[in-house]
Design a protein around this motif. Structure first.
Motif, mmCIF file in Angstrom:
data_model
loop_
_atom_site.group_PDB
_atom_site.id
_atom_site.type_symbol
_atom_site.label_atom_id
_atom_site.label_comp_id
_atom_site.label_asym_id
_atom_site.label_seq_id
_atom_site.Cartn_x
_atom_site.Cartn_y
_atom_site.Cartn_z
ATOM 1 N N TYR A 9 66.827 7.203 31.464
ATOM 2 C CA TYR A 9 66.474 6.647 30.146
ATOM 3 C C TYR A 9 65.714 7.685 29.326
ATOM 4 O O TYR A 9 64.792 8.327 29.808
ATOM 5 N N VAL A 10 66.124 7.859 28.099
ATOM 6 C CA VAL A 10 65.442 8.774 27.185
ATOM 7 C C VAL A 10 64.869 7.949 26.039
ATOM 8 O O VAL A 10 65.604 7.251 25.327
ATOM 9 N N PHE A 11 63.550 8.015 25.873
ATOM 10 C CA PHE A 11 62.889 7.226 24.830
ATOM 11 C C PHE A 11 63.163 7.817 23.452
ATOM 12 O O PHE A 11 62.989 9.010 23.221
ATOM 13 N N HIS A 12 63.618 6.975 22.559
ATOM 14 C CA HIS A 12 63.826 7.384 21.168
ATOM 15 C C HIS A 12 62.830 6.599 20.312
ATOM 16 O O HIS A 12 62.960 5.375 20.183
ATOM 17 N N PRO A 13 61.822 7.271 19.747
ATOM 18 C CA PRO A 13 60.805 6.550 18.967
ATOM 19 C C PRO A 13 61.417 5.860 17.757
ATOM 20 O O PRO A 13 62.391 6.360 17.169
ATOM 21 N N PRO A 14 60.889 4.689 17.397
ATOM 22 C CA PRO A 14 61.425 3.984 16.217
ATOM 23 C C PRO A 14 61.150 4.775 14.944
ATOM 24 O O PRO A 14 60.268 5.639 14.900
ATOM 25 N N ARG A 15 61.893 4.472 13.901
ATOM 26 C CA ARG A 15 61.678 5.151 12.617
ATOM 27 C C ARG A 15 60.299 4.810 12.070
ATOM 28 O O ARG A 15 59.765 3.732 12.357
ATOM 29 N N PRO A 16 59.721 5.677 11.241
ATOM 30 C CA PRO A 16 58.415 5.376 10.636
ATOM 31 C C PRO A 16 58.468 4.077 9.843
ATOM 32 O O PRO A 16 59.473 3.760 9.202
ATOM 33 N N LEU A 17 57.366 3.330 9.898
ATOM 34 C CA LEU A 17 57.302 2.032 9.225
ATOM 35 C C LEU A 17 57.554 2.154 7.726
ATOM 36 O O LEU A 17 58.232 1.310 7.123
ATOM 37 N N ALA A 18 57.043 3.217 7.118
ATOM 38 C CA ALA A 18 57.217 3.408 5.675
ATOM 39 C C ALA A 18 58.694 3.533 5.313
ATOM 40 O O ALA A 18 59.154 3.017 4.283
ATOM 41 N N GLU A 19 59.450 4.205 6.195
ATOM 42 C CA GLU A 19 60.892 4.384 5.954
ATOM 43 C C GLU A 19 61.617 3.049 6.033
ATOM 44 O O GLU A 19 62.499 2.749 5.217
ATOM 45 N N ILE A 20 61.217 2.222 7.008
ATOM 46 C CA ILE A 20 61.845 0.905 7.172
ATOM 47 C C ILE A 20 61.498 0.021 5.972
ATOM 48 O O ILE A 20 62.358 -0.684 5.424
ATOM 49 N N ASP A 21 60.213 0.056 5.543
ATOM 50 C CA ASP A 21 59.776 -0.736 4.385
ATOM 51 C C ASP A 21 60.553 -0.359 3.129
ATOM 52 O O ASP A 21 60.982 -1.231 2.348
ATOM 53 N N ALA A 22 60.737 0.948 2.921
ATOM 54 C CA ALA A 22 61.458 1.423 1.740
ATOM 55 C C ALA A 22 62.898 0.923 1.750
ATOM 56 O O ALA A 22 63.455 0.516 0.723
ATOM 57 N N GLU A 23 63.518 0.929 2.950
ATOM 58 C CA GLU A 23 64.902 0.472 3.081
ATOM 59 C C GLU A 23 65.000 -1.024 2.814
ATOM 60 O O GLU A 23 65.930 -1.498 2.142
ATOM 61 N N LEU A 24 64.014 -1.794 3.324
ATOM 62 C CA LEU A 24 64.008 -3.235 3.091
ATOM 63 C C LEU A 24 63.833 -3.543 1.604
ATOM 64 O O LEU A 24 64.453 -4.457 1.052
ATOM 65 N N LYS A 25 62.963 -2.755 0.936
ATOM 66 C CA LYS A 25 62.728 -2.975 -0.494
ATOM 67 C C LYS A 25 64.005 -2.731 -1.304
ATOM 68 O O LYS A 25 64.343 -3.484 -2.219
ATOM 69 N N LEU A 26 64.732 -1.660 -0.927
ATOM 70 C CA LEU A 26 65.996 -1.372 -1.617
ATOM 71 C C LEU A 26 66.972 -2.530 -1.456
ATOM 72 O O LEU A 26 67.641 -2.952 -2.403
#
Length: 580
Positions: A549-566
């Motif tokens: 298993y290779v851990f892949h960190p989640p995307r930054p919260l700010a990036e997710i928020d920006a995508e949700l806002k769009l």
């Protein structure tokens, strides 16, 4: 004739049977007739000489068999004046003549047709007035090995069995293994012995306790013939399914193998090769199939014979008998002092981790690892087998490990090595290419850790890395006032009584000090706890996927928020447009 055309021809016989036979019964006719025509073609050129020799030796009062075998140039013969083309010349008596023709074969071939229950099909076809038409179809196709190779024939049989199994809702995967998986397994069990196997005149034995139609044994023979034409591989096997057994024996007859080495019956309850040992072994036992039918015999052997029998280390749960085949193969290994053995077995994920410390599964893993028998475990892609899409693993087991491998186990994750098939076959959607097989073989042969695209694909561990101790952690029983209750008699007299409601367990790696672990991980949270050392058990598991298993960190919260806002803004604009 190419394989596709041959398969299409054989399948066209089904058109004759439609209406008089259920689809699920087509195989009862097509499979034995295919075998019969194959044998008929093989013996055709020597037929006159065999008949002449038979008549002469009988007149002399001698046993003709050794003379007939030599004349036929095969490990079988036929003394009937009939063959399939001659049969067509007497349409009114074709049933009697066909039965007589089969009786003219040597005993090993007659045994093949008895397991096909061919006489019943001759009678049934005759009553339906179809026997002549079916016989005529087969008499007009050339199945001599010069026109249809043994490999082609094997593929044809497997394809037919798969189709018949699907029509009758049976499990096709119980009967055979994809050829590219077999090639990989053969590579893995032979690669470390290439130097030995290249010597002229070398003789080795190979065994498959779940032989099916003989595909694994055939592939092993082809590998050795390709690498050393002077080498000889003596094959042995056992098969439970009557039709698969009959095909396997027929195939071995044509290849000149001793068909007495192919036994019929359930390997677990009636070992057809008791007390025998082999140089190499291969097996693809059924996945997740319960062994309740043979439970009485297996438990009896386990309890009465222990390690002198096959099942000494332990018994898995009744719902999955695949690890019993692993134990069976271990019992067939040639002692290391006599050259040792190596084998490959296909298992699903369950045998890697099912069962806690002290369970049958864990004890089997413990036996394999503590005796340094596991060379490697290779994780295959999903959707590789005809009857299941689950993850599967090839275990390579040996009691003659090279020096570099001693005390170690290699895990290879080849789950990403696959190409999509042009046509799905049952649950099989993926296949290994020749390049994939070569890459996996090299990873195994090089015995090195490796990565691909930043992800590990080969890792090496010490045997003990898979072991652990399960500790029973007790806490004291307290009365209503919160005082510790002390024992009044026996070994607990004067000592705190354990509270079963607060009992817990901890798994501690074998290479870690138990007391140090306990002080660090348990006492800070439960200062009154103690270990009941009498209940400590040793267990083994192979958490294959966890290691890769290779851990892949989640995307930054700010990036997710920006995508949700769009996305939200776009939805709001659409709503405005609807209400305008």
């Amino acid at each position: 004739m190419n394989q596709q055309a041959l398969s299409a021809f054989l399948w066209s016989v089904a058109d004759l049977l439609r209406g008089d036979y259920k689809q699920s019964d087509y195989g009862k006719v097509i499979l034995p007739f295919t075998v019969l025509r194959r044998l008929d073609c093989v013996l055709e050129s020597t037929k006159p000489a065999v008949l002449e020799q038979n008549a002469r030796r009988l007149k002399e009062g001698l046993n003709p068999e050794p003379f007939l075998l030599r004349e036929a140039g095969q490990s079988f013969y036929n003394t009937s004046p009939m063959d399939m083309k001659v049969l067509l010349g007497d349409a009114d008596h074709i049933a009697q003549n066909l039965y007589s023709y089969i009786q003219g074969f040597s005993p090993a071939v007659r045994d093949v047709f008895e397991h096909f229950e061919f006489q019943a099909q001759i009678d049934r076809l005759s009553k339906a007035k179809l026997l002549y038409q079916v016989a005529e179809k087969f008499a007009n196709i050339d199945l001599h090995p010069d026109h249809v190779s043994n490999t082609q024939m094997g593929h044809v049989f497997e394809e037919l069995i798969r189709k018949f199994a699907e029509l009758s809702n049976e499990t096709a995967g119980e009967h055979f293994t994809p050829r590219e998986v077999i090639r990989l397994m053969v590579n893995l069990i032979f690669i470390e012995d290439d130097e030995i196997l290249s010597k002229p005149g070398v003789v080795r034995t190979i065994y498959d306790p779940t032989a099916g139609t003989g595909g694994m044994l055939t592939a092993a023979g082809e590998y050795l013939a390709e690498h050393n034409p002077q080498a000889r591989l003596t094959v042995s096997g056992q098969e439970l399914n009557p039709e698969s057994y009959a095909i396997c024996r027929a195939d071995m007859l044509i290849k000149g193998q001793d068909v007495a080495n192919i036994a019929f019956g359930n390997t677990l309850s009636e070992d057809g090769h008791a007390h025998k040992h082999f140089d190499y072994m291969l097996s693809n036992p059924p996945f997740g199939v319960e062994w309740k039918k043979v439970e009485k015999e297996v438990r009896k052997e386990h309890e009465q014979q222990g390690f002198n029998g096959r099942f000494g280390p332990g018994l898995p749960r009744v719902s999955d008998g695949s690890m019993l085949f692993l134990l069976h193969l271990l019992s067939k290994m040639r002692p290391a002092a006599e050259g040792g053995s190596r084998f490959g077995i296909v298992l699903n994920g369950s045998p890697l981790f099912t069962g806690g410390a002290g369970s049958g599964e864990s004890e089997i893993r413990r036996y394999v690892l503590e005796n340094d028998l596991c060379e490697a475990i290779v994780g295959l892609p999903t959707d590789m087998f005809y009857n299941t899409g689950i993850s599967t693993y090839v275990w390579i087991i040996s009691n003659r490990k090279p020096a570099a491998r001693k005390g170690k186990v290699q895990l290879i994750d080849s789950s990403g090595f696959w190409q999509r098939m042009r046509k799905t076959l049952g649950s099989k959607r993926k296949e290994l290419s020749d390049d994939h097989i070569d890459r996996i073989t090299r990873l195994f042969g090089d015995f090195v850790e490796a990565e691909e695209d930043g992800k590990p694909i080969s890792l090496i561990f010490k045997n003990e890395d898979f072991g652990y101790r399960t500790l029973t952690v007790e806490r004291p029983l307290r009365d209503a006032e919160g005082k510790v209750v002390l024992g009044e008699r026996g070994k607990l007299k004067g000592k705190p009584q354990p509270d079963s409601a607060l009992r817990d367990s901890e798994n501690v790696p074998l290479d870690e000090d138990v007391e140090a672990y306990f002080k660090r991980e348990v006492l800070p949270h439960a200062p009154d706890a103690w270990i009941d050392h009498e209940k400590t058990k040793v267990g083994y598991e192979v958490p294959f996927n966890r290691h890769f298993y290779v851990f892949h960190p989640p995307r930054p919260l700010a990036e997710i928020d920006a995508e949700l806002k769009l996305t939200t803004d776009r939805i709001l604009e659409m709503i405005k447009g609807l209400t305008a």
